[in-house]
Design an enzyme around this catalytic site. Structure first.
Site, PDB file in Angstrom:
ATOM      1  N   LYS A 186       0.838  -1.212   0.000  1.00  0.00           N
ATOM      2  CA  LYS A 186       0.000   0.000   0.000  1.00  0.00           C
ATOM      3  C   LYS A 186       0.869   1.256   0.000  1.00  0.00           C
ATOM      4  O   LYS A 186       0.494   2.272  -0.588  1.00  0.00           O
ATOM      5  CB  LYS A 186      -0.968   0.001   1.188  1.00  0.00           C
ATOM      6  CG  LYS A 186      -2.314  -0.604   0.856  1.00  0.00           C
ATOM      7  CD  LYS A 186      -2.333  -2.095   0.779  1.00  0.00           C
ATOM      8  CE  LYS A 186      -2.497  -2.747  -0.520  1.00  0.00           C
ATOM      9  NZ  LYS A 186      -2.440  -4.211  -0.482  1.00  0.00           N
ATOM     10  N   ALA A 233      -5.602 -10.506   5.740  1.00  0.00           N
ATOM     11  CA  ALA A 233      -5.113 -10.142   7.066  1.00  0.00           C
ATOM     12  C   ALA A 233      -6.255  -9.993   8.066  1.00  0.00           C
ATOM     13  O   ALA A 233      -6.184 -10.517   9.192  1.00  0.00           O
ATOM     14  CB  ALA A 233      -4.323  -8.843   6.971  1.00  0.00           C
ATOM     15  N   HIS A 277     -24.048  14.576   1.599  1.00  0.00           N
ATOM     16  CA  HIS A 277     -23.874  15.058   0.239  1.00  0.00           C
ATOM     17  C   HIS A 277     -22.905  16.220   0.245  1.00  0.00           C
ATOM     18  O   HIS A 277     -23.015  17.098   1.112  1.00  0.00           O
ATOM     19  CB  HIS A 277     -25.217  15.531  -0.330  1.00  0.00           C
ATOM     20  CG  HIS A 277     -25.077  16.167  -1.677  1.00  0.00           C
ATOM     21  ND1 HIS A 277     -24.879  15.419  -2.822  1.00  0.00           N
ATOM     22  CD2 HIS A 277     -25.066  17.479  -2.066  1.00  0.00           C
ATOM     23  CE1 HIS A 277     -24.782  16.234  -3.863  1.00  0.00           C
ATOM     24  NE2 HIS A 277     -24.886  17.491  -3.436  1.00  0.00           N
TER      25      HIS A 277
HETATM   26  P1  FAD Z   1       1.620 -14.355   7.950  1.00  0.00           P
HETATM   27  O1  FAD Z   1       1.407 -12.903   7.848  1.00  0.00           O
HETATM   28  O2  FAD Z   1       2.189 -15.068   6.766  1.00  0.00           O
HETATM   29  O3  FAD Z   1       2.547 -14.563   9.222  1.00  0.00           O
HETATM   30  C1  FAD Z   1       3.012 -15.812   9.613  1.00  0.00           C
HETATM   31  C2  FAD Z   1       4.259 -15.607  10.450  1.00  0.00           C
HETATM   32  O4  FAD Z   1       4.590 -16.854  11.043  1.00  0.00           O
HETATM   33  C3  FAD Z   1       5.472 -15.189   9.644  1.00  0.00           C
HETATM   34  O5  FAD Z   1       6.174 -14.177  10.321  1.00  0.00           O
HETATM   35  C4  FAD Z   1       6.314 -16.455   9.579  1.00  0.00           C
HETATM   36  O6  FAD Z   1       7.707 -16.197   9.481  1.00  0.00           O
HETATM   37  C5  FAD Z   1       5.963 -17.080  10.898  1.00  0.00           C
HETATM   38  N1  FAD Z   1       6.162 -18.534  10.959  1.00  0.00           N
HETATM   39  C6  FAD Z   1       5.757 -19.473  10.079  1.00  0.00           C
HETATM   40  N2  FAD Z   1       6.062 -20.696  10.519  1.00  0.00           N
HETATM   41  C7  FAD Z   1       6.679 -20.523  11.708  1.00  0.00           C
HETATM   42  C8  FAD Z   1       7.246 -21.398  12.654  1.00  0.00           C
HETATM   43  N3  FAD Z   1       7.206 -22.728  12.484  1.00  0.00           N
HETATM   44  N4  FAD Z   1       7.809 -20.870  13.762  1.00  0.00           N
HETATM   45  C9  FAD Z   1       7.834 -19.526  13.962  1.00  0.00           C
HETATM   46  N5  FAD Z   1       7.320 -18.651  13.108  1.00  0.00           N
HETATM   47  C10 FAD Z   1       6.754 -19.145  11.988  1.00  0.00           C
HETATM   48  N6  FAD Z   1      -4.267  -9.035   2.966  1.00  0.00           N
HETATM   49  C11 FAD Z   1      -5.173  -8.066   3.226  1.00  0.00           C
HETATM   50  O7  FAD Z   1      -6.125  -8.307   3.971  1.00  0.00           O
HETATM   51  N7  FAD Z   1      -5.053  -6.819   2.690  1.00  0.00           N
HETATM   52  C12 FAD Z   1      -4.027  -6.497   1.862  1.00  0.00           C
HETATM   53  O8  FAD Z   1      -3.944  -5.367   1.390  1.00  0.00           O
HETATM   54  C13 FAD Z   1      -3.068  -7.485   1.567  1.00  0.00           C
HETATM   55  N8  FAD Z   1      -2.021  -7.220   0.760  1.00  0.00           N
HETATM   56  C14 FAD Z   1      -1.096  -8.182   0.516  1.00  0.00           C
HETATM   57  C15 FAD Z   1      -0.043  -7.878  -0.329  1.00  0.00           C
HETATM   58  C16 FAD Z   1       0.914  -8.829  -0.616  1.00  0.00           C
HETATM   59  C17 FAD Z   1       2.055  -8.494  -1.526  1.00  0.00           C
HETATM   60  C18 FAD Z   1       0.830 -10.118  -0.009  1.00  0.00           C
HETATM   61  C19 FAD Z   1       1.876 -11.155  -0.263  1.00  0.00           C
HETATM   62  C20 FAD Z   1      -0.218 -10.437   0.828  1.00  0.00           C
HETATM   63  C21 FAD Z   1      -1.204  -9.465   1.082  1.00  0.00           C
HETATM   64  N9  FAD Z   1      -2.289  -9.741   1.913  1.00  0.00           N
HETATM   65  C22 FAD Z   1      -3.224  -8.770   2.148  1.00  0.00           C
HETATM   66  C23 FAD Z   1      -2.471 -11.044   2.539  1.00  0.00           C
HETATM   67  C24 FAD Z   1      -1.968 -10.983   3.998  1.00  0.00           C
HETATM   68  O9  FAD Z   1      -0.620 -10.595   3.996  1.00  0.00           O
HETATM   69  C25 FAD Z   1      -2.133 -12.340   4.641  1.00  0.00           C
HETATM   70  O10 FAD Z   1      -3.471 -12.764   4.544  1.00  0.00           O
HETATM   71  C26 FAD Z   1      -1.739 -12.264   6.104  1.00  0.00           C
HETATM   72  O11 FAD Z   1      -0.424 -11.814   6.271  1.00  0.00           O
HETATM   73  C27 FAD Z   1      -1.911 -13.622   6.775  1.00  0.00           C
HETATM   74  O12 FAD Z   1      -1.628 -13.489   8.134  1.00  0.00           O
HETATM   75  P2  FAD Z   1      -1.082 -14.711   8.997  1.00  0.00           P
HETATM   76  O13 FAD Z   1      -0.804 -14.142  10.334  1.00  0.00           O
HETATM   77  O14 FAD Z   1      -1.984 -15.856   8.850  1.00  0.00           O
HETATM   78  O15 FAD Z   1       0.283 -15.145   8.308  1.00  0.00           O
HETATM   79  P1  NAD Z   2      -4.500 -14.896  -6.395  1.00  0.00           P
HETATM   80  O1  NAD Z   2      -5.113 -16.180  -6.073  1.00  0.00           O
HETATM   81  O2  NAD Z   2      -5.185 -13.633  -6.066  1.00  0.00           O
HETATM   82  O3  NAD Z   2      -4.197 -14.822  -7.959  1.00  0.00           O
HETATM   83  C1  NAD Z   2      -3.414 -15.753  -8.637  1.00  0.00           C
HETATM   84  C2  NAD Z   2      -3.775 -15.706 -10.107  1.00  0.00           C
HETATM   85  O4  NAD Z   2      -2.838 -16.471 -10.810  1.00  0.00           O
HETATM   86  C3  NAD Z   2      -5.168 -16.299 -10.398  1.00  0.00           C
HETATM   87  O5  NAD Z   2      -5.884 -15.426 -11.223  1.00  0.00           O
HETATM   88  C4  NAD Z   2      -4.827 -17.611 -11.093  1.00  0.00           C
HETATM   89  O6  NAD Z   2      -5.791 -18.000 -12.032  1.00  0.00           O
HETATM   90  C5  NAD Z   2      -3.516 -17.278 -11.759  1.00  0.00           C
HETATM   91  N1  NAD Z   2      -2.657 -18.415 -12.040  1.00  0.00           N
HETATM   92  C6  NAD Z   2      -2.480 -19.522 -11.277  1.00  0.00           C
HETATM   93  N2  NAD Z   2      -1.562 -20.335 -11.863  1.00  0.00           N
HETATM   94  C7  NAD Z   2      -1.159 -19.706 -12.999  1.00  0.00           C
HETATM   95  C8  NAD Z   2      -0.224 -20.024 -14.008  1.00  0.00           C
HETATM   96  N3  NAD Z   2       0.479 -21.144 -13.963  1.00  0.00           N
HETATM   97  N4  NAD Z   2      -0.063 -19.156 -15.033  1.00  0.00           N
HETATM   98  C9  NAD Z   2      -0.793 -17.988 -15.074  1.00  0.00           C
HETATM   99  N5  NAD Z   2      -1.686 -17.653 -14.145  1.00  0.00           N
HETATM  100  C10 NAD Z   2      -1.865 -18.488 -13.117  1.00  0.00           C
HETATM  101  O7  NAD Z   2      -3.040 -14.962  -5.740  1.00  0.00           O
HETATM  102  P2  NAD Z   2      -1.936 -13.842  -5.523  1.00  0.00           P
HETATM  103  O8  NAD Z   2      -2.181 -12.654  -6.358  1.00  0.00           O
HETATM  104  O9  NAD Z   2      -0.640 -14.565  -5.614  1.00  0.00           O
HETATM  105  O10 NAD Z   2      -2.183 -13.438  -4.017  1.00  0.00           O
HETATM  106  C11 NAD Z   2      -2.100 -14.430  -2.969  1.00  0.00           C
HETATM  107  C12 NAD Z   2      -3.033 -14.141  -1.844  1.00  0.00           C
HETATM  108  O11 NAD Z   2      -2.663 -12.962  -1.166  1.00  0.00           O
HETATM  109  C13 NAD Z   2      -4.457 -13.974  -2.314  1.00  0.00           C
HETATM  110  O12 NAD Z   2      -5.212 -15.039  -1.818  1.00  0.00           O
HETATM  111  C14 NAD Z   2      -4.944 -12.696  -1.735  1.00  0.00           C
HETATM  112  O13 NAD Z   2      -6.100 -12.897  -0.983  1.00  0.00           O
HETATM  113  C15 NAD Z   2      -3.809 -12.210  -0.845  1.00  0.00           C
HETATM  114  N6  NAD Z   2      -3.598 -10.784  -1.164  1.00  0.00           N
HETATM  115  C16 NAD Z   2      -4.575  -9.910  -0.808  1.00  0.00           C
HETATM  116  C17 NAD Z   2      -4.446  -8.575  -1.142  1.00  0.00           C
HETATM  117  C18 NAD Z   2      -5.538  -7.633  -0.784  1.00  0.00           C
HETATM  118  O14 NAD Z   2      -6.366  -7.986   0.058  1.00  0.00           O
HETATM  119  N7  NAD Z   2      -5.621  -6.454  -1.373  1.00  0.00           N
HETATM  120  C19 NAD Z   2      -3.337  -8.130  -1.845  1.00  0.00           C
HETATM  121  C20 NAD Z   2      -2.369  -9.058  -2.214  1.00  0.00           C
HETATM  122  C21 NAD Z   2      -2.518 -10.397  -1.857  1.00  0.00           C
END
Ligand code: FAD
Ligand code: NAD
Length: 476
Positions: free
Chosen positions: A60, A329, A453
């Site tokens: 973000k 998240a 509004h």
């Molecule tokens: P994680 O955030 O993956 O945290 C897990 C933690 O556990 C990590 O620190 C890991 O190192 C640790 N861990 C794992 N195994 C072990 C172990 N055995 N011992 C100790 N520590 C361990 N979601 C949204 O809602 N809004 C968004 O805008 C959004 N944007 C995203 C953008 C990107 C680029 C990505 C990749 C994801 C985004 N997500 C977003 C998804 C969001 O990040 C995840 O849904 C969220 O972080 C999941 O939370 P979690 O606590 O389950 O796991």
């Molecule tokens: P995603 O599931 O959103 O999208 C993956 C895309 O890749 C799908 O459209 C799928 O059809 C396509 N795909 C799969 N295999 C493929 C292949 N071999 N070749 C071409 N296309 C293929 O997954 P993501 O974008 O990697 O994000 C992962 C997770 O992180 C999501 O579940 C999402 O909820 C979370 N996330 C959330 C936010 C947010 O809330 N704004 C932002 C980033 C990530």
């Protein structure tokens, strides 16, 4: 084992699921520890998991900076503002993001201190009998135990076997948040949330971005009308999204990646300077469970839990990306709160049917509840109300009058079943609809509520009126 090493609750993972669970447990008077293994790009341990370090927050930050840059050329002139030759300092752009990440990950440390949560840094492994073996980053081992263990180990990016991450040219989300110079050509595999958000970031800074999506339909998780509007806007911005395109080969040659993909017209070649692979994420449970714990994984490698996030093993719970449900998240955080409350004998609550989804592109996309296709497939009778941002004064004044709000309500009871939006500020507008759905509200309820509004929220109000064919500012 000393008294100090016995806890009421141990949380494994300090992402938004785990750290929130730990804080809520501590608030409820439970002696809590949290084990986390994350190490940042500076080699230092950091709390906050994927979301704070390499997910929600940094993406973000870059989306906001790149949006400001894009607006100079594409929005400012309409307002009569001209800026000659704007430049982006990529090092400063990345450094701002890093500073924000540090502020928030450091903030979790402060919250842990304030709530007397004991952090452990290293890899946690659940042993039989609710002990956790922690292997520190220096290899040292120690074991702690608790009455309850919450598994919150999160997720990691899925790797394609023929396009393996090398951290430099073929990159994942962490790599795409840390590119040192604007790549001339950026290839993205997967037009999902990450592909669209991070593809947008680099497109706005000037990259030629080509996104290859395997599925024939664009953004098939969203409502089809919303996806159609979004696709049109993304094309105008120069995001080249190719659907039905399957990557078959990715070869790094010097500083370039040579791709081959197939679509309905046959095989094509594409050369890019960086390749972001964003084809989804998988639950991360590597090394998390000793063999005899009894905790089960499903066919997709997710920890099996019931509707109360209980694993079926006495005192062992699991939350967040590591279990079923959307990988978001806020979903993980709410599960964390609920589990802590269940452990403390209180009434926890998570409704997976009203989890909002937001994609932070331009325009933004958001939704809650069922899509029109889902209702059709399920044979649920429904009514539709829509309202375009083009007829919303505030959106026009902002020069962001793109998109619409679409509301789906039950044909007989009028209960809201889903709301889908694409347009300005819809990441915030969706909250009103989540509340309405959580309270089992009807379109009539929203239609009768006074909306300020001129605001963007009038689009929600008018869409609700439009369900009953009585929108004021459009023909019905
Ligand atoms: P994680 O955030 O993956 O945290 C897990 C933690 O556990 C990590 O620190 C890991 O190192 C640790 N861990 C794992 N195994 C072990 C172990 N055995 N011992 C100790 N520590 C361990 N979601 C949204 O809602 N809004 C968004 O805008 C959004 N944007 C995203 C953008 C990107 C680029 C990505 C990749 C994801 C985004 N997500 C977003 C998804 C969001 O990040 C995840 O849904 C969220 O972080 C999941 O939370 P979690 O606590 O389950 O796991
Ligand atoms: P995603 O599931 O959103 O999208 C993956 C895309 O890749 C799908 O459209 C799928 O059809 C396509 N795909 C799969 N295999 C493929 C292949 N071999 N070749 C071409 N296309 C293929 O997954 P993501 O974008 O990697 O994000 C992962 C997770 O992180 C999501 O579940 C999402 O909820 C979370 N996330 C959330 C936010 C947010 O809330 N704004 C932002 C980033 C990530």
């Amino acid at each position: 084992m000393s008294e100090q090493q016995k806890f009421d609750v141990i949380v494994i993972g300090a992402g938004p699921a785990g750290y929130v669970a730990a804080i809520r447990a501590a608030q409820l008077g439970l002696k809590t520890a949290c084990v986390d293994a994350f190490v940042g790009k500076d080699g230092k341990q950091a709390l906050g998991g994927t979301c704070l370090n390499v997910g929600c927050i940094p993406s973000k930050a870059l989306l906001d900076s790149s949006r400001q840059f894009w607006n100079i050329a594409h929005n400012f002139p309409v307002h009569g503002i001209s800026v000659e030759n704007p430049k982006i300092d990529v090092a400063a752009f990345i450094a701002r993001k890093d500073k924000i990440v540090k502020q928030f990950t450091g903030g979790i440390g402060q919250l842990f201190k304030a709530n007397k949560i004991m952090p452990f840094f290293g890899k946690g492994k659940l042993l039989k009998g609710n002990s956790v073996e922690i292997t520190g980053h220096d290899g040292d081992k120690q074991t702690i135990s608790a009455t309850n263990v919450i598994l919150a180990s999160g997720s990691v990016p899925i790797e394609l076997p023929f396009a393996k991450f090398d951290g430099k040219t073929i990159i994942d989300n962490a790599g795409a948040l840390d590119i040192g110079a604007v790549p001339k050509r950026l290839g993205v595999i997967g037009a999902g949330v990450i592909g669209l958000e991070l593809g947008s970031v680099w497109r706005r800074l000037g990259s030629e971005v080509t996104i290859l999506e395997a599925l024939p339909d664009f953004l098939s998780v969203a409502d089809a009308d919303i996806a159609k509007i979004a696709a049109k806007e993304f094309a105008k911005q120069g995001l080249d999204i190719k659907t039905g395109a399957k990557l078959t080969k990715a070869e790094v040659k010097g500083e370039e990646v040579h791709l081959t993909y197939e679509d309905k017209d046959g095989a094509h070649d594409l050369v890019v300077d960086k390749l972001l692979v964003a084809v989804g994420r998988r639950a991360y449970t590597d090394g998390l469970l000793a063999e005899d714990t009894g905790v089960k994984l499903d066919e997709r490698g997710r920890i099996v839990v019931d509707e109360h996030n209980h694993t079926g093993v006495d005192g062992v719970w699991a939350i967040g990306d590591a279990v079923r449900g959307p990988m978001l998240a806020h979903k993980g955080s709410e599960e964390g709160v609920a589990v802590a409350e269940w452990i403390a004998g209180k009434a926890g609550h998570v409704n997976l049917d009203t989890v909002p989804y937001v994609i932070y592109t331009e325009p933004e996309i958001s939704w809650v509840g069922k899509t029109e296709k889902q209702l059709k497939d399920e044979g649920v009778p429904y009514k539709v109300g829509t309202f375009p941002f083009a007829a919303i004064g505030r959106a026009v004044a902002m020069n962001e009058a793109v998109g619409q709000v679409k509301m789906l309500a039950h044909a007989e009871t009028d209960r809201i079943l889903g709301v889908h939006m694409v347009g300005p500020g819809v990441s915030e507008l969706i909250a009103e609809c989540v509340v309405a759905m959580e309270f089992k509200g009807s379109s009539e309820d929203l239609a009768r509520i006074v909306h300020a509004h001129p605001t963007l929220s009038e689009a929600v109000h008018e869409a609700a009126l439009s369900v009953d064919k009585r929108a004021i500012h459009k023909g019905n």
